[in-house]
Design an enzyme around this catalytic site. Structure first.
Site, PDB file in Angstrom:
ATOM      1  N   TYR A 249      36.125  37.719  37.439  1.00 20.73           N
ATOM      2  CA  TYR A 249      35.973  39.155  37.188  1.00 20.73           C
ATOM      3  C   TYR A 249      34.669  39.638  36.899  1.00 20.73           C
ATOM      4  O   TYR A 249      34.145  38.865  36.188  1.00 20.73           O
ATOM      5  CB  TYR A 249      36.889  39.630  36.055  1.00 20.73           C
ATOM      6  CG  TYR A 249      38.600  39.476  36.060  1.00 20.73           C
ATOM      7  CD1 TYR A 249      39.151  40.462  37.004  1.00 20.73           C
ATOM      8  CD2 TYR A 249      39.230  38.372  35.768  1.00 20.73           C
ATOM      9  CE1 TYR A 249      40.405  40.221  36.991  1.00 20.73           C
ATOM     10  CE2 TYR A 249      40.382  38.418  35.883  1.00 20.73           C
ATOM     11  CZ  TYR A 249      41.312  39.388  36.918  1.00 20.73           C
ATOM     12  OH  TYR A 249      42.601  39.291  36.723  1.00 20.73           O
ATOM     13  N   ASP A 277      41.684  43.121  42.838  1.00 10.41           N
ATOM     14  CA  ASP A 277      42.720  44.135  43.067  1.00 10.41           C
ATOM     15  C   ASP A 277      43.037  44.329  41.673  1.00 10.41           C
ATOM     16  O   ASP A 277      44.202  44.885  41.506  1.00 10.41           O
ATOM     17  CB  ASP A 277      43.926  43.212  43.899  1.00 10.41           C
ATOM     18  CG  ASP A 277      44.210  41.893  43.120  1.00 10.41           C
ATOM     19  OD1 ASP A 277      43.590  41.503  42.322  1.00 10.41           O
ATOM     20  OD2 ASP A 277      45.236  41.419  43.664  1.00 10.41           O
ATOM     21  N   HIS A 368      48.259  40.652  43.295  1.00 11.38           N
ATOM     22  CA  HIS A 368      48.033  40.191  41.932  1.00 11.38           C
ATOM     23  C   HIS A 368      49.373  39.999  41.316  1.00 11.38           C
ATOM     24  O   HIS A 368      49.808  40.338  40.066  1.00 11.38           O
ATOM     25  CB  HIS A 368      47.309  41.341  41.046  1.00 11.38           C
ATOM     26  CG  HIS A 368      46.486  40.749  40.022  1.00 11.38           C
ATOM     27  ND1 HIS A 368      45.035  40.414  40.497  1.00 11.38           N
ATOM     28  CD2 HIS A 368      46.492  40.476  38.794  1.00 11.38           C
ATOM     29  CE1 HIS A 368      44.647  39.840  39.116  1.00 11.38           C
ATOM     30  NE2 HIS A 368      45.330  40.019  38.202  1.00 11.38           N
TER      31      HIS A 368
END
Lengths: 496, 496, 496, 496
Positions: A249, A277, A368
């Site tokens: 991330y 996402d 996700h």
């Protein structure tokens, strides 16, 4: 961290219990976390609940020991808690610890439920069932929850059920070979452990147990950016020849990401899976309800300053993610990491093409796990969309997908439709209820199911998977043919 | 109303208890309502139940005080009820009052149910759940009921679930702007409060609480023609800059409509939403069953003259609506009101085109929340039908829709498919269980969900919504291509 | 029937209790039914259960008094049962009578169930609910059962739910006219009472109560060939201007059919509905299970000779039907009856065309209420098939349909798709739980629902119904385009 | 087997209780089965549980007496168990025997369940219901289980429900003839008993009861390769004119197959059904769970060496099947047997064509009752696929199918779509709860349902079945048009 720390009493600690002056004790060490409140990925509110108190139990539930010292500077260390003092836990905290113990597998016969012997578990569903019954309410909510009405969550697995197999018979299927190369790394099977956060909620060894299980099973682990252990600890739990991927991330604080990527490279990580996402947290209501309960108890208690809006564990954890992330950042990630990049979270042919144009090595079709935007289309449908709109993508990058895969036959279907491999997420978290052994047993079940499915379908090698073995007619009408809407023209609002 | 009213005893009142000579007391004032029996929107029968009696409790349940005096002339006022007399309520009426209190939120812990703290509610479904448990049976039946077999009612929301989203990733989504202009009025979000009758059933402040909530949230309220407060009271509850729309049922007694439209204009109402899909009342069985119970008790009691057919609250309320209303009346409404006109209740491309040809400013696709004609098609399907048959409509008028919208993602889908805004009806009635605060909290939830959906879909402004973000394949086969039936020719019955 | 009958004792009767010599008593009259055993439509076994006994209770449950004397010759009459003897009923028979009384409405509060007041019933479903709770198990099984897995039974009503309405708004709908001409007879509504057997199971007045209800409601009754009252009694229950149709099962004993048709003509019957979809009885398992219970008790009792296979009431009743019936018999029926002929039970375009070629006046699309062949297609689908394959049929004959119609909106849909009228079967049987009043109340409900649906759809006369008001897209893919299979060629088995 | 055997004591037996030296007693005869452990179709583990013990009860549950002596050589016989010794059964084994007795029908009223009289059973579902309630848990699991998520298992029957019938009316249907020739053998109906293993689990007469039932009903039995009786015993149970088919699993030990085929020919078997869809065992979880329980008890007991993986009865039984079997083996089977060959388990048009090219006489479309590979397509869909891709197959071979057929109307649909006959498997196993009588009663039910369906559809002979009688529109979109995937091109993985 200074070794010559002074000893502080419990009363000393209690003096620093406000948002402006906040100390906490973890494993008998006292830290000043006042400046860290705003930086905590999980939000400052949760720390404030333990301001001036011993936060060990709550800390341990989620974090491994190394992480705290990695994050804070030595200036934050204020001293050692006087060991002669008896720590009297508030009632609520005791219960939390009980619940944590419950999840740790030492005692499996709480509340009339006896965790079955591992060898009796014969499917991923069995692992889910055990997890629901043995995890803490909070951990179960965090792992199992999905966005709002669970439409995508359920479609993720149902769409596999709607694809039929067309087995070919009378082939010599004595030997079945499930081995596959993923980004150049050899895997004994065409699946890997998908990144899933905070494995410690299920087992004290957390991601390290997964690493050891993957080592013995010859599988690849894609480590979560939100792992409960430091990256190095996880990598070192495995063997020297074992391959790891790292989920990324991108942090709003970019230097942190730079640091992480350098570390990844130095640890021999093989690829970076950039998650795209979940740049804003999805609304996972089961998770958020737990949070609103916590807020309620916080409000009724004495700790002030808590955010009235609550927000589940997932929502809190996502706060550090960089919302400005865009395609233009890909080259920077490539250069910084000097590792193969995979974009994880592609949900349309349009974005698949864009990803390819940026020179990534792979794309991972994912929603996700149904945890981000409800009613977004299942990855298996996006896989079909790629064949309709941009089949050339399959020749240029490796394509993975995840979400809702629970059976060997699901894996076979994905392969027949052009996937290089699939990611398995929640099931591995659930398997941790049995630690490393659970990880291994689950892997064996999936390999056995895949092998059986391959043989019964008439093939002996994953490379023989081909589209003719599947009947996708029940989904075909749902597959987009064009990047934009097939028959509705966009008419931007005129000023009226 | 004459101030110098005489004082009348309870016995005086009792003498006027027939259909030919009917007096009632409301808030200690005695009125002769004999001539009004036939004019009462809810039918004369319900008033006759209180002929010669104190009707305060039943009156208050539905009407705000102003309305009675607005409706009757001063001649109808007959005097004040002697305050020294002890009013002994019949048992049944007492229970009614109890039930009303139950709905008013003062006491939330009746029958072992504790109304949760407002901040724990995180979705429209939570509000519905609370409403079901705290409203009176009658109010719940009136609000929640829908026509006959509930096919349309359920399809209204399910059809949104069947539209999939196709998020675009890797866009900078730091800021999300949900602001939209509706008929030239600025709204902080692309939705408004749809007209829904008799909000007092849920909260004593009724529509006024909605007005105040909209003020603080920057939203527009479309006031019901059957509001329980006088129009002026509602408008004055808000702020001077706040925009209101007014729903209009054209009254069979046209001068009343003229009067209402003039009042609307004088109060600064911004637009008139002419309701055209409920000129005869739908058959809402849950509502009607309550009514048939009431009739039963009336019949077994001493009050004569009640209509044996019953009819729910909705059916009674619709009695004054002008069944002759046709397209030819639009110019009259436009001229009388001198305000922008929106036709609410369009259910086919044919009528959308007709509406446009009459110069209205907007059309609202609606099946009256599934409350009018069961199995009529959901508004979202009609929206798709417009794209197939008459896409030019979107360039000429603003298009709204309502029915079954419970999620921010539903709103996003409607926008992607060309809607300017959507109406939210029942959820706002349910939110009134918490008064103005409930209205605000619900609004925040919807905005938050919409914002999250937009960001996860890869856009930052509602104007960026476009059809390419949605996959409507699961509904496409249901969308009519032509105004008439696509393959069946009409063969009028020949005389045989 | 000889009036000067001798008096016989109960002991005399008991002597004739075998299949070779079988007497029974009905209403104190003793008959020799030995020769009739093989002719009994319900099979001989059921009569043998009462050989040498008083069969009054069992007889009354199903038959009206006239029918017995119509059927037997005077030779069969053997005398009167001695009235001084106390008839001691066997325990089982007593219970039967109790059950019969339970169905007759005199007492509605058996077993804690209070039959609701009629005016509280607001839909056909309410009538079904009451019927299930008040009819005998046997009657409920006979009325409600359908073939094997109930696939067609459920599809019959579900297919109406799958057709959407496309209302047109802003029409003057003050007056709604539901009147329609059916085969030249005026009906106040476009539906009639479909033939349904043995109405006495629900009410002692049986079909006569239906006749009287139709008289007051201005509706047409199509009398069942298996009515529990003689045709004349039913017709005479009505008014002299009232129209009746007669259902015909052609009897394997053709003279009986001749006799019936002549009687029909002499009674002023307006048309003959030849039933062609139940020439062999369907397998209605709920019905057959009751029968197998009866067989069980018969076997364990002393009466010998009962058929081990059982067979439900429906299966037994169908035994007299002529299985040789074919299109070639139509002219004979036309000539014999000299009445308009309708063929009831058409299930394909091919047969619709054939029927037209034989000069019939109408065709009734029907699968016998799902009671004949399970998984046969619903009549509403056959109606669509006619439009695809032979739309000219609608110009040549009147088209009716039945099965699964429970709502006024269902009726409207059938009309929009070209039907002249629909038949309502089971609901009228259920309405008989309230006798004639029930018949009237049900009729009013259906008319009210139809009127409401018409107005909300924007029409005021049934003749304005047109295909553009319905969206059949959800069924269109199921509609056959050709008489044979659209893409599979018939390959007759070669000898191999 | 030597007749002059010595007498051995129970203590002598106990000395041989290891995997290296394993004796067991069966019906008082003692055998050395050490060398047989690896050869046992059900795996050695299950035998080892009885090493050094009396295994009679467990043996009898599954095997008929002849089979043991057929399998072992006389050298394995070690002597007779001393009859004077009292055999003391371990507690667990006693319970096993109780359970076995429970299944044998002698006592039907265990645990408050009374097995209903046979004549009360009126459908295949009734038989299934009785079986579930009277079989041992183990037998029920083995018979009823299907692969993993049961998707194919349920689709097998549901797909028949989704085909609609289009009856033709007004045909003379007095006589209905269901007779059909199958591979030249006359059958009274177009169905036969499909091979299903281990019928003794349901009734001590097992497959012999089926043979006798088929004899009296004029039906053909296809004998399972895993029958619990020797082939000769089964054949001899019937009549001399009765036709049998034999299912063949090719044994990895080919001479055993040679021997079996020679025996089949000598016994007059009419055809060989080579099973090709279960060369590796499917994962039937209900079955495997029973096995894992057994393993658990074995592990906690004293018997060592058991396989920790378990594996259900089905998985164990399949161990001897030759996984190398391929099309090239067909000529060898043809030559060895000199009998007509049918390939059972075809699941695609591609394989149907291949089978035809090898000169087989018939193909049987089957997914092994949903027991092999879950989500594989139902046989009825493959039947439709053949019409799309290779309709000429129907002219060259007979086509059968099985799986999910429970109704006479299912059979009719298969015939209409070109099948020569269908196989009925599980229902016949369930019917064995009533022995031979059950087999006969079930056959009569199916014939009666088929006859009724034919007549109601308007035909009187199975040869009149034609595609125009069925509406397959609800399945048509699922039917593959081409051998490979219709729109996805295979893109083999390039090395990247």
């Amino acid at each position: 961290m200074s070794p010559e720390a002074c000893t502080l009493s419990f009363k000393d600690l209690e003096k620093h219990s406000s948002a402006d002056d906040c100390w906490i004790a973890v494993h008998s060490k006292i830290y000043d976390v006042t400046d860290f409140l705003d930086l905590h990925p999980g939000g400052g509110g949760i720390i404030l609940r333990y301001a001036g108190k011993d936060a060990t139990a709550a800390y341990d539930e989620i974090h491994a020991q190394g992480i705290l010292e990695e994050t804070l500077s030595s200036d934050n260390f204020k001293g050692l808690l006087d060991q002669s003092e008896v720590v009297i836990l508030p009632e609520e905290q005791k219960k939390d610890i009980d619940k944590i113990e419950k999840t740790r597998g030492q005692s499996t016969s709480t509340e009339n439920y006896t965790k079955p012997d591992l060898f009796k578990l014969i499917s991923t569903h069995d692992f889910e069932d055990v997890a629901e019954k043995t995890l803490t309410t909070k951990a179960w909510a965090f792992y199992s929850s999905a966005a709002t009405d669970l439409v995508t969550h359920h479609a993720n697995s149902n769409f596999y059920r709607r694809i039929m197999l067309r087995p070919r018979v009378m082939r010599n299927v004595t030997d079945a070979n499930t081995q596959r190369s993923i980004l150049g790394c050899t895997s004994t099977a065409p699946f890997f452990v998908a990144p899933a956060a905070m494995a410690r909620l299920a087992h004290p060894d957390g991601e390290c147990a997964i690493a050891r299980g993957c080592a013995s099973e010859g599988l690849i682990q894609c480590i979560s950016n939100n792992a409960s252990y430091p990256l190095a600890s996880i990598v070192e739990s495995g063997t020297s020849t074992q391959a790891f991927f790292l989920q990324l991330y991108v942090n709003a604080d970019r230097p942190k990401t730079t640091q992480l990527l350098h570390k990844a490279r130095s640890l021999g990580i093989k690829a970076i899976f950039v998650t795209v996402d979940a740049h804003v947290p999805g609304k996972r209501e089961a998770d958020e309800r737990i949070a609103s309960e916590n807020v309620a108890s916080a409000i009724s208690g004495s700790v002030a300053g808590n955010d009235k809006k609550g927000g589940g564990m997932g929502r809190l954890m996502g706060q550090y993610v960089d919302k400005t992330l865009s395609w233009e950042d890909i080259p920077w990630i490539q250069e910084t990491s000097r590792l193969p990049i995979v974009v994880k979270g592609i949900q349309s042919a349009a974005d698949a093409k864009t990803a390819v144009s940026y020179g990534v090595k792979g794309i991972m079709l994912s929603n996700h796990g149904g945890r981000a935007l409800d009613t977004s289309q299942p990855a298996i449908l996006t896989l079909l969309e790629l064949h309709r709109i941009c089949p050339e993508v399959f020749d240029k990058v490796e394509v993975y997908l995840d979400g809702g895969i629970t059976r060997g036959s699901d894996i076979l279907k994905a392969l027949c439709l052009g996937a290089t491999a699939v990611g398995i997420g929640r099931p591995y978290l659930y398997s941790l209820c049995y630690g490393q052994e659970g990880v291994e047993h689950l892997s064996q079940i999936l390999k056995d199911e895949l092998e059986t499915s391959m043989r019964l379908a008439g093939i002996t090698n994953v490379d023989q998977s081909h589209p003719g073995l599947v009947n996708t007619s029940d989904l075909d009408y749902l597959v987009p043919n064009v990047e934009e809407h097939p028959w509705i023209k966009w008419r931007p609002k005129a000023k009226m």
